[in-house]
Design a protein around this motif. Structure first.
Motif, short mmCIF file in Angstrom:
data_model
loop_
_atom_site.label_atom_id
_atom_site.label_comp_id
_atom_site.label_asym_id
_atom_site.label_seq_id
_atom_site.Cartn_x
_atom_site.Cartn_y
_atom_site.Cartn_z
N GLN A 1 0.74 -1.12 0.09
CA GLN A 1 -0.15 -0.08 0.09
C GLN A 1 0.61 1.26 -0.17
O GLN A 1 0.52 2.17 -0.79
CB GLN A 1 -1.02 0.04 1.20
CG GLN A 1 -1.98 -0.98 1.23
CD GLN A 1 -3.16 -0.47 0.47
OE1 GLN A 1 -3.32 0.80 0.05
NE2 GLN A 1 -4.15 -1.30 0.06
N LEU A 2 2.00 1.33 0.73
CA LEU A 2 2.73 2.30 0.73
C LEU A 2 3.32 2.61 -0.49
O LEU A 2 3.57 3.93 -0.97
CB LEU A 2 3.85 2.01 1.94
CG LEU A 2 4.88 3.00 2.08
CD1 LEU A 2 4.19 4.56 2.30
CD2 LEU A 2 6.13 2.86 3.16
N LEU A 3 3.81 1.68 -1.15
CA LEU A 3 4.43 1.51 -2.48
C LEU A 3 3.52 2.47 -3.43
O LEU A 3 3.68 3.25 -4.30
CB LEU A 3 5.11 0.34 -3.05
CG LEU A 3 6.37 -0.10 -2.52
CD1 LEU A 3 6.82 -1.62 -2.83
CD2 LEU A 3 7.64 1.07 -2.97
N ASP A 4 2.29 1.87 -3.35
CA ASP A 4 1.34 2.17 -4.32
C ASP A 4 0.90 3.95 -4.07
O ASP A 4 0.72 4.76 -4.95
CB ASP A 4 -0.01 1.54 -3.94
CG ASP A 4 -0.08 0.36 -4.56
OD1 ASP A 4 0.84 0.00 -5.47
OD2 ASP A 4 -0.93 -0.50 -4.12
N ILE A 5 0.87 4.21 -2.76
CA ILE A 5 0.74 5.61 -2.38
C ILE A 5 1.96 6.55 -2.90
O ILE A 5 1.81 7.58 -3.61
CB ILE A 5 0.77 6.07 -0.87
CG1 ILE A 5 -0.48 5.28 -0.22
CG2 ILE A 5 0.63 7.22 -0.34
CD1 ILE A 5 -0.64 5.14 1.11
N CYS A 6 3.17 6.16 -2.73
CA CYS A 6 4.53 6.74 -3.31
C CYS A 6 4.35 7.13 -4.76
O CYS A 6 4.92 8.05 -5.25
CB CYS A 6 5.75 6.17 -2.64
SG CYS A 6 6.01 6.18 -0.99
N ARG A 7 3.93 5.90 -5.44
CA ARG A 7 3.74 6.26 -6.96
C ARG A 7 2.55 6.86 -7.33
O ARG A 7 2.62 7.75 -8.52
CB ARG A 7 3.60 4.67 -7.42
CG ARG A 7 5.07 3.93 -7.33
CD ARG A 7 4.78 2.36 -7.58
NE ARG A 7 6.12 1.61 -7.36
CZ ARG A 7 5.93 0.27 -7.09
NH1 ARG A 7 4.81 -0.28 -7.17
NH2 ARG A 7 7.14 -0.33 -7.06
N ALA A 8 1.56 6.86 -6.61
CA ALA A 8 0.24 7.57 -6.90
C ALA A 8 0.14 9.21 -6.70
O ALA A 8 -0.38 9.77 -7.54
CB ALA A 8 -0.75 6.99 -6.33
N VAL A 9 0.98 9.50 -5.56
CA VAL A 9 1.01 10.76 -5.22
C VAL A 9 2.17 11.48 -5.19
O VAL A 9 3.24 10.94 -4.85
CB VAL A 9 0.51 10.93 -3.68
CG1 VAL A 9 0.34 12.24 -3.26
CG2 VAL A 9 -0.73 10.22 -3.65
N GLY A 10 2.50 12.45 -6.06
CA GLY A 10 3.66 13.14 -6.30
C GLY A 10 3.87 13.92 -5.12
O GLY A 10 3.30 14.05 -4.25
N GLY A 11 5.24 14.40 -5.20
CA GLY A 11 5.88 15.35 -4.20
C GLY A 11 6.48 14.68 -3.24
O GLY A 11 6.66 13.46 -2.92
N THR A 12 6.85 15.38 -2.05
CA THR A 12 7.59 14.95 -0.90
C THR A 12 6.35 14.24 0.23
O THR A 12 5.23 14.76 0.30
CB THR A 12 8.05 16.13 -0.11
OG1 THR A 12 9.00 16.82 -0.91
CG2 THR A 12 8.79 15.80 0.88
#
Length: 627
Positions: free
Chosen positions: A215-226
């Protein structure tokens, strides 16, 4: 200058943030004020600006030494003179700072709370022209608060001797805590000013899942920025950062176990964008105002709504759409309950830890008051074969019950003592001329250096001698090999300060009523977090706002609950429209009156908005009937 002119001159801003103007105005009028502003709301300006406009020195109490140093540095960068005194300073440094505060042109004196009750500080108190008594992290004074610190109780006692308005500030206070703060600080008139806690641009998302890293990887890939990812344990931070990096996400980790230099460099790299995602414990983030954080992910639920709200609130300070995501599973709830038990060891265990602290430092009964002890929890646990968590929380409770002060990660500066007498020193031949120059500078700037270890300022000493700091340290080391000086290099250490002489077993008052009170409050906060993450059908934002006293807050429309409700409502409406269409297909002459009669029949169980939906269908041309 007007307050607007001061704002422009020193900060470069043309206007105030919400509630800043009202808080500053109240302070300038000489009123006691409690300001509750969310994380990133600009609390420091609320006391710094009025202090610049009033004669005297603002006394600022804050428990965060790193943040204290940052604020002093930031003020000095603006041409504003400021000082700080904290646990890492020796008596000479403290007296020098207090002397400067009393007789120099300094506008701010930052003080850590454990210094307030010392005899040295109180002896200087009447010489200080205090303009404001500022209490940062004011929730620490309330036993109802999630981070109560007994040293903060000294602040209320200061009011007996300091005739200055109080400016108290916090980002997290329930109505009960806010009332308690004003009582304990002896407000002459209770004035609470708070900004709305609503964050319209921040979407709160809670997901029950077993594959958190996926889930964390999906969030990092789907949401740009810091982004920021919070975990409870250091090892988890390191493992998660490695996993993200292995999957192409630019990530690093941060926790209190890193060296000060590494922590500083990683923080700077994250702020500059060189590191995209910081995986960290709650040691990261205090005082950092990075506006463009797009997501904050908690891989474990915190143990209080206050901690969660503050950490999640680091996302989206620039007003753009951002996400606060909490991932959890059933084992997390079980761990929260277990953590509560670990956080409150038995009173018998705590009393035993009290005695072992004294035993480890060879302190006999009826001795020890005022001693400052270096404390290595790892070595302590190894020596007595104890579990680290139990020792940590026992020490925290010994602090809360006012037996000790506990300061983690304190700077202990370089200390030097000249070993030969002053007369003998001139008969010693030194192998390097720079040693002579350095010795002369040490003698000139360090009174008492022939009789005791004296702290030295490496930066100032190296500049005066024309050396770099590493070269200075090497020279000091070489001088110690020549037996000219005793040299104790700078370090960071945890310090325990003993508040009284060692008590015999059975005489250690651990205040069982306070113990029960604190444990019950901790349980209540854990229960609230469990309720927050559960599927209770309530808007996440409204739930948090209600906890902090903002009742009847509207649903945010963007959290996972609101989104699911909207999808559910849309599906229900679609089914209702299909039934309306089917009704008029079978009853083309029924008209509005006939449809009303159909809806009124309980057997047909039509939803309450059916007539409204019928009108919408007619207006949009989906149905052609005579209304």
């Amino acid at each position: 200058m007007t307050k607007e002119e001061v704002l422009k001159t020193y900060w470069g801003y043309d206007s105030f943030r919400p509630m800043q103007d009202e808080i500053i105005t109240a302070a300038l009028e000489g009123r006691d004020v409690l300001a509750i502003l969310p994380t990133g709301g600009g609390k420091s300006l609320c006391f710094q600006l009025p202090a610049l406009m009033k004669e005297g020195t603002a006394l600022v109490v804050t428990p965060l030494v790193a943040l204290m140093k940052d604020q002093v540095r930031n003020l000095e960068d603006r041409g504003i003179r400021a000082l700080a005194i904290h646990a890492g300073m020796n008596r000479h440094e403290l007296e020098l700072a207090l002397n400067n505060a009393a007789y120099g042109d300094f506008k701010f004196l930052y003080v850590s709370p454990e210094r307030l009750g010392t005899e040295l500080f109180r002896s200087w108190l009447d010489l200080l022209n205090i303009s404001y008594l500022v209490v940062d992290e004011a929730h620490c004074i309330s036993q109802w608060g999630y981070d109560f610190r007994p040293d903060y109780l000294q602040i209320g006692r200061l009011r007996e001797r300091v005739d200055a308005p109080v400016i108290a500030l916090t980002a997290t206070a329930t109505p009960q805590v806010a009332e308690d703060i004003m009582e304990r600080l002896d407000f002459r008139e209770k004035l609470l000013l708070k900004s709305s806690f609503e964050r319209p641009n921040l979407s709160y998302i809670v997901r029950h899942c077993e594959d958190k890293t996926g889930q964390l990887l999906d969030i990092c890939r789907a949401v740009g920025g810091t982004g920021v990812v919070y975990l409870r344990h250091r090892a988890g931070c390191e493992q998660t950062a490695a996993l993200l990096s292995a999957n192409g996400v630019n990530a690093s980790f941060y926790h209190a176990g890193l060296s000060p230099e590494l922590r500083s460099s990683r923080q700077d790299a994250w702020i500059s964008g060189e590191i995209r995602v910081m995986v960290c414990t709650n040691a990261f983030g205090m005082g950092i105002d990075k506006p463009d954080v797009r997501f904050v992910v908690h891989l474990e639920p915190p143990d209080s709504p206050e901690a969660y709200f503050q950490e999640a609130g680091r996302a989206g300070r620039d007003g753009l759409r951002s996400y606060a995501v909490l991932l959890w599973n059933a084992s997390d709830v079980r761990k929260l309950r277990q953590l509560l038990d670990v956080s409150f060891p038995s009173l018998e265990y705590i009393a035993d830890i009290y005695q072992k602290i004294h035993i480890a430092n060879s302190i006999p009964y009826e001795n020890g008051e005022g001693y400052r002890l270096k404390f290595d929890i790892g070595e302590f646990c190894k020596r007595f074969r104890l579990q680290r968590a139990g020792v940590h929380y026992s020490i925290k409770y010994l602090e809360r019950s006012e037996h000790i002060s506990y300061n983690e990660d304190v700077d202990v500066p370089t200390r030097v003592r000249i070993l030969p007498s002053r007369d003998d020193l001139y008969n010693i031949s030194l192998p390097d001329p720079q040693m002579v120059t350095l010795l002369e500078m040490i003698m000139r700037t360090s009174p008492g250096v022939f009789s005791q270890l004296v702290c030295i300022n490496e930066e100032k000493l190296s500049a005066a001698c024309g050396l770099s700091v590493p070269a200075l340290r090497m020279l000091l080391y070489r001088m110690s090999l020549e037996h000219v000086i005793k040299y104790v290099p700078c370090e960071r250490s945890t310090l325990i300060t003993l508040h009284h002489n060692r008590l015999v077993p059975g005489n250690v008052n651990l205040q069982p009523e306070r113990y029960r009170f604190l444990k019950e409050n901790a349980l209540r906060r854990v229960d609230t977090m469990v309720e927050y993450i559960s599927e209770n059908g309530r808007c996440r934002s409204a739930f948090l706002l209600d906890y902090f006293g903002q009742a009847d807050a509207p649903d945010c429309g963007s959290c996972d609950i609101c989104r699911d409700r909207r999808k559910s409502d849309a599906g229900m409406q679609a089914r209702t429209r299909s039934r309306i269409a089917a009704f008029f297909e079978s009853n083309p002459q029924a008209g509005l009156a006939g449809f009303r009669a159909y809806c009124a029949d309980p057997a047909n169980s039509m939803p309450s908005d059916a007539v409204r939906l019928l009108r919408e269908m007619v207006d949009s041309g989906q149905l052609r009937i005579d209304l």
